[in-house]
Design a protein around this motif. Structure first.
Motif, mmCIF file in Angstrom:
data_model
loop_
_atom_site.group_PDB
_atom_site.id
_atom_site.type_symbol
_atom_site.label_atom_id
_atom_site.label_comp_id
_atom_site.label_asym_id
_atom_site.label_seq_id
_atom_site.Cartn_x
_atom_site.Cartn_y
_atom_site.Cartn_z
ATOM 1 N N LEU A 317 0.854 -1.182 -0.099
ATOM 2 C CA LEU A 317 -0.097 0.119 -0.086
ATOM 3 C C LEU A 317 0.864 1.091 0.011
ATOM 4 C CD1 LEU A 317 -2.712 1.450 0.277
ATOM 5 C CD2 LEU A 317 -2.597 1.316 2.852
ATOM 6 N N GLU A 318 1.939 1.348 0.786
ATOM 7 C CA GLU A 318 2.933 2.240 0.902
ATOM 8 C C GLU A 318 3.407 2.638 -0.465
ATOM 9 O OE1 GLU A 318 6.960 3.603 2.918
ATOM 10 O OE2 GLU A 318 6.363 1.701 3.182
ATOM 11 N N GLY A 319 3.827 1.593 -1.418
ATOM 12 C CA GLY A 319 4.524 1.728 -2.439
ATOM 13 C C GLY A 319 3.467 2.282 -3.660
ATOM 14 N N ASN A 320 2.329 2.003 -3.335
ATOM 15 C CA ASN A 320 1.341 2.306 -4.397
ATOM 16 C C ASN A 320 0.641 3.744 -4.146
ATOM 17 O OD1 ASN A 320 0.151 0.309 -6.418
ATOM 18 N ND2 ASN A 320 -0.116 -0.995 -4.814
ATOM 19 N N ILE A 321 0.750 4.063 -3.037
ATOM 20 C CA ILE A 321 0.481 5.546 -2.568
ATOM 21 C C ILE A 321 1.702 6.267 -2.827
ATOM 22 C CG2 ILE A 321 0.138 7.430 -0.827
ATOM 23 C CD1 ILE A 321 -1.487 4.955 0.781
ATOM 24 N N THR A 322 2.753 6.008 -2.842
ATOM 25 C CA THR A 322 3.840 6.708 -3.270
ATOM 26 C C THR A 322 3.981 7.068 -4.708
ATOM 27 O OG1 THR A 322 5.112 6.271 -1.364
ATOM 28 C CG2 THR A 322 6.488 7.090 -3.533
ATOM 29 N N LYS A 323 3.535 5.911 -5.454
ATOM 30 C CA LYS A 323 3.412 5.927 -6.954
ATOM 31 C C LYS A 323 2.178 6.914 -7.341
ATOM 32 C CE LYS A 323 2.828 2.714 -10.991
ATOM 33 N NZ LYS A 323 2.651 1.146 -11.360
ATOM 34 N N LEU A 324 1.078 6.749 -6.446
ATOM 35 C CA LEU A 324 0.116 7.603 -6.992
ATOM 36 C C LEU A 324 0.608 8.959 -6.688
ATOM 37 C CD1 LEU A 324 -2.704 7.055 -7.935
ATOM 38 C CD2 LEU A 324 -3.639 7.146 -5.828
ATOM 39 N N ALA A 325 1.388 9.466 -5.638
ATOM 40 C CA ALA A 325 1.816 10.956 -5.412
ATOM 41 C C ALA A 325 2.490 11.141 -6.728
ATOM 42 C CB ALA A 325 2.589 10.758 -4.194
ATOM 43 N N LYS A 326 3.362 10.532 -7.125
ATOM 44 C CA LYS A 326 4.288 11.003 -8.278
ATOM 45 C C LYS A 326 3.439 11.379 -9.509
ATOM 46 C CE LYS A 326 8.154 11.479 -8.297
ATOM 47 N NZ LYS A 326 8.815 12.403 -8.070
ATOM 48 N N ASN A 327 2.492 10.621 -9.745
ATOM 49 C CA ASN A 327 1.622 10.456 -10.843
ATOM 50 C C ASN A 327 0.750 11.757 -10.665
ATOM 51 O OD1 ASN A 327 -1.651 9.626 -11.984
ATOM 52 N ND2 ASN A 327 -0.080 9.417 -13.292
ATOM 53 N N PHE A 328 0.318 11.952 -9.451
ATOM 54 C CA PHE A 328 -0.467 13.335 -9.217
ATOM 55 C C PHE A 328 0.471 14.621 -9.691
ATOM 56 C CE2 PHE A 328 -1.646 16.896 -6.331
ATOM 57 C CZ PHE A 328 -2.652 16.994 -6.800
ATOM 58 N N GLU A 329 1.780 14.578 -9.322
ATOM 59 C CA GLU A 329 2.771 15.499 -9.552
ATOM 60 C C GLU A 329 2.813 15.560 -11.534
ATOM 61 O OE1 GLU A 329 6.956 15.970 -7.882
ATOM 62 O OE2 GLU A 329 7.278 15.169 -9.562
ATOM 63 N N THR A 330 2.915 14.529 -11.936
ATOM 64 C CA THR A 330 2.856 14.620 -13.429
ATOM 65 C C THR A 330 1.583 15.433 -13.925
ATOM 66 O OG1 THR A 330 4.128 12.466 -13.605
ATOM 67 C CG2 THR A 330 2.841 13.105 -15.554
ATOM 68 N N VAL A 331 0.466 14.886 -13.397
ATOM 69 C CA VAL A 331 -0.852 15.470 -13.650
ATOM 70 C C VAL A 331 -0.812 17.047 -13.590
ATOM 71 C CG1 VAL A 331 -3.500 15.556 -13.532
ATOM 72 C CG2 VAL A 331 -2.289 13.261 -13.546
ATOM 73 N N VAL A 332 -0.413 17.273 -12.514
ATOM 74 C CA VAL A 332 -0.320 18.920 -12.224
ATOM 75 C C VAL A 332 0.743 19.480 -13.148
ATOM 76 C CG1 VAL A 332 0.494 20.469 -10.333
ATOM 77 C CG2 VAL A 332 -1.023 18.335 -9.805
ATOM 78 N N HIS A 333 1.816 19.004 -13.477
ATOM 79 C CA HIS A 333 2.831 19.414 -14.498
ATOM 80 C C HIS A 333 2.102 19.671 -15.904
ATOM 81 C CE1 HIS A 333 6.462 18.157 -12.044
ATOM 82 N NE2 HIS A 333 5.741 18.949 -11.524
ATOM 83 N N SER A 334 1.332 18.786 -16.043
ATOM 84 C CA SER A 334 0.429 18.890 -17.379
ATOM 85 C C SER A 334 -0.385 20.100 -17.417
ATOM 86 C CB SER A 334 -0.342 17.932 -17.772
ATOM 87 O OG SER A 334 -1.262 17.361 -17.069
ATOM 88 N N LEU A 335 -0.887 20.761 -16.318
ATOM 89 C CA LEU A 335 -1.645 21.877 -15.961
ATOM 90 C C LEU A 335 -0.881 22.961 -16.150
ATOM 91 C CD1 LEU A 335 -3.890 20.230 -13.412
ATOM 92 C CD2 LEU A 335 -4.655 20.425 -15.990
ATOM 93 N N GLY A 336 0.282 23.099 -16.494
ATOM 94 C CA GLY A 336 1.236 24.200 -16.367
ATOM 95 C C GLY A 336 1.803 24.619 -15.262
ATOM 96 N N MET A 337 1.733 23.795 -14.164
ATOM 97 C CA MET A 337 2.389 24.029 -12.846
ATOM 98 C C MET A 337 3.713 23.443 -12.684
ATOM 99 S SD MET A 337 -0.962 24.608 -10.494
ATOM 100 C CE MET A 337 -1.993 23.473 -11.089
ATOM 101 N N ALA A 338 4.867 23.891 -13.354
ATOM 102 C CA ALA A 338 5.898 23.110 -13.418
ATOM 103 C C ALA A 338 6.746 22.918 -12.453
ATOM 104 C CB ALA A 338 7.047 23.620 -14.736
ATOM 105 N N ASP A 339 6.679 23.934 -11.219
ATOM 106 C CA ASP A 339 7.189 23.921 -9.995
ATOM 107 C C ASP A 339 6.710 23.240 -8.740
ATOM 108 O OD1 ASP A 339 8.981 25.899 -11.217
ATOM 109 O OD2 ASP A 339 7.987 27.597 -10.654
ATOM 110 N N PHE A 340 5.641 22.551 -9.090
ATOM 111 C CA PHE A 340 4.948 21.723 -8.067
ATOM 112 C C PHE A 340 5.845 20.307 -7.780
ATOM 113 C CE2 PHE A 340 2.062 18.295 -6.868
ATOM 114 C CZ PHE A 340 1.315 18.942 -5.507
ATOM 115 N N LYS A 341 6.028 19.940 -6.803
ATOM 116 C CA LYS A 341 6.901 18.806 -6.285
ATOM 117 C C LYS A 341 6.173 18.064 -5.370
ATOM 118 C CE LYS A 341 10.296 19.655 -9.278
ATOM 119 N NZ LYS A 341 10.183 19.072 -10.434
#
Length: 410
Positions: A317-341
């Motif tokens: 579960l920990e690994g999947n939540i971490t993976k999901l968090a990184k995916n969320f970062e990718t989605v936010v970057h696609s919305l133009g917020m490149a500085d979001f980490k």
């Protein structure tokens, strides 16, 4: 003259009835619960007014039948849905036909708004006299039915959306408006933008996380009564009351969760946390608050039950939540917020899990966190000091008024 007064009285009563007079708070004045109830009484009146103005007597109300046809049509085998498309509607139909209840979640929400179903619940909550009565009422009326539904439907709903989301932009609403290009979307059409966004979302991992969370929440609590979602609700409600008590708010009724332990076990230096910024400082502060011999059993029961153990010891579960968090970062970057980490948040998450998995004190106090055995407990918390309903410890609570003899916490 008397007749006129009677007519005037009847008119006043009718007007007040239409206004939807708010119920009176049941908790004693000056208590934390009474303050919340007063706010809810205002919301009760405001919602009545909103429903009359925006739902019953406005153009917004005209959309309700269309929304019901789209999302409640699943009950009648309706195959079209102008908002989510025929493919997603077909998935909802399959889900409903297989379960008899899943797939109607948006329909239930629409009907709640239309029928003002929230008002009887709010009235009941506003009239409760003690913290415990209020928390029990919320659990019975909201938490239990909601979680029982989600235990049977959440995974299926996510799976249905995962399988059909690629066809949402083929729905009628996108046929009408999806072809327009918008400068704010980088010159893409609405349809192109939504397609790109949906393609970046990791629905496989979302489905895995939801499945694992439901397995943990809906599994039996071998430390106490019911399923694990009841444990987490009890923990959340107990902590909410403890924080109010720590902020010197007057309680309504008993202190939850402490059994025969000192009242000071429910009191924390909340203000001290606001002054801290470094992670290690926060960790040390938590230790100073929790590593108290007289309170050990209470904290282990309320905060470290086997249901919590199931969650924090699950490495997958920990690994999947971490993976999901990184995916969320990718989605936010696609919305133009490149500085979001997300790196800093992931790091805090990992370090917090390490501490909870192996809680260590600087004194001789020790905590143990373990997983559930797979069988529902008797409610006695396996012979722990506290007893009663889960970790609420009914029948073993300290009253908010008097002081318990003993050294207590700091």
């Amino acid at each position: 003259m008397i007749t006129r007064l009677w007519v005037l009285l009847v008119v006043v009563l009718v007007v007040q009835a239409k206004k939807g007079r708010s119920p009176k708070p049941g908790a004693p004045k000056g208590t934390y619960l009474n303050g919340l109830q007063q706010k809810m009484a205002t919301w009760y009146s405001d919602y009545n007014q909103f429903h009359r103005d925006k739902v019953e007597n406005s153009q917004l109300g005209a959309f309700v039948p269309a929304l019901k046809k789209a999302f409640c049509g699943v009950r009648d085998g309706e195959t079209k849905n102008m908002l989510i498309g025929e493919e997603c509607q077909a998935e909802l139909l399959n889900l409903y036909e297989g379960t008899g209840k899943c797939g109607l979640e948006i329909c239930y929400l629409i009907e709640m708004v239309e029928q003002k179903s929230i008002l009887p619940f709010m009235k009941g909550l506003i009239e409760k006299k003690t913290d415990e009565d209020a928390f029990d009422y919320i659990e019975k009326e909201v938490v239990e039915p909601l979680m029982e539904h989600m235990c049977g439907c959440a995974v299926g709903l996510v799976g249905a959306f995962k399988d059909c989301n690629g066809n949402i932009t083929k729905s009628q609403i996108f046929e009408l408006a999806g072809g327009f290009s918008v400068a704010a979307l980088g010159g893409k059409t609405v349809t192109e933008f939504v397609d790109d966004l949906l393609n970046k979302i990791d629905f496989e991992t979302i489905e895995s996380v939801v499945r694992m969370l439901m397995e943990h929440l809906c599994g039996p609590n071998s430390d106490g009564r019911g399923k694990c979602y009841s444990y987490f609700y009890d923990t959340a409600s107990t902590l909410m009351q403890w924080f109010a008590y720590s902020a010197n708010q007057k309680l309504s009724g008993s202190i939850l969760g402490i059994g025969d332990a000192p009242e000071t076990c429910a009191k924390f230096d909340i203000g001290g946390f606001a002054e801290l910024s470094e992670f290690i400082e926060i960790v040390n502060k938590v230790k100073s608050e929790l590593c108290v011999k007289e309170c050990k059993d209470v904290y282990e029961d309320v905060l470290m039950g086997c249901c919590m153990g199931n969650m924090v010891l699950d490495k997958e579960l920990e690994g999947n939540i971490t993976k999901l968090a990184k995916n969320f970062e990718t989605v936010v970057h696609s919305l133009g917020m490149a500085d979001f980490k997300m790196d800093e948040y992931i790091q805090y998450y990992d370090r917090t899990l390490e501490l909870v998995r192996d809680p260590k004190c600087d004194n001789d106090v020790t905590f143990e966190i373990k997983e559930c055995t797979g069988e529902e407990g008797s409610g006695s918390n396996d012979g722990k000091k506290t007893e009663g309903k889960g970790n609420k410890n009914k029948g073993g609570k300290k009253k908010g008024g008097g002081k318990k003899k003993g050294k207590g916490k700091k």
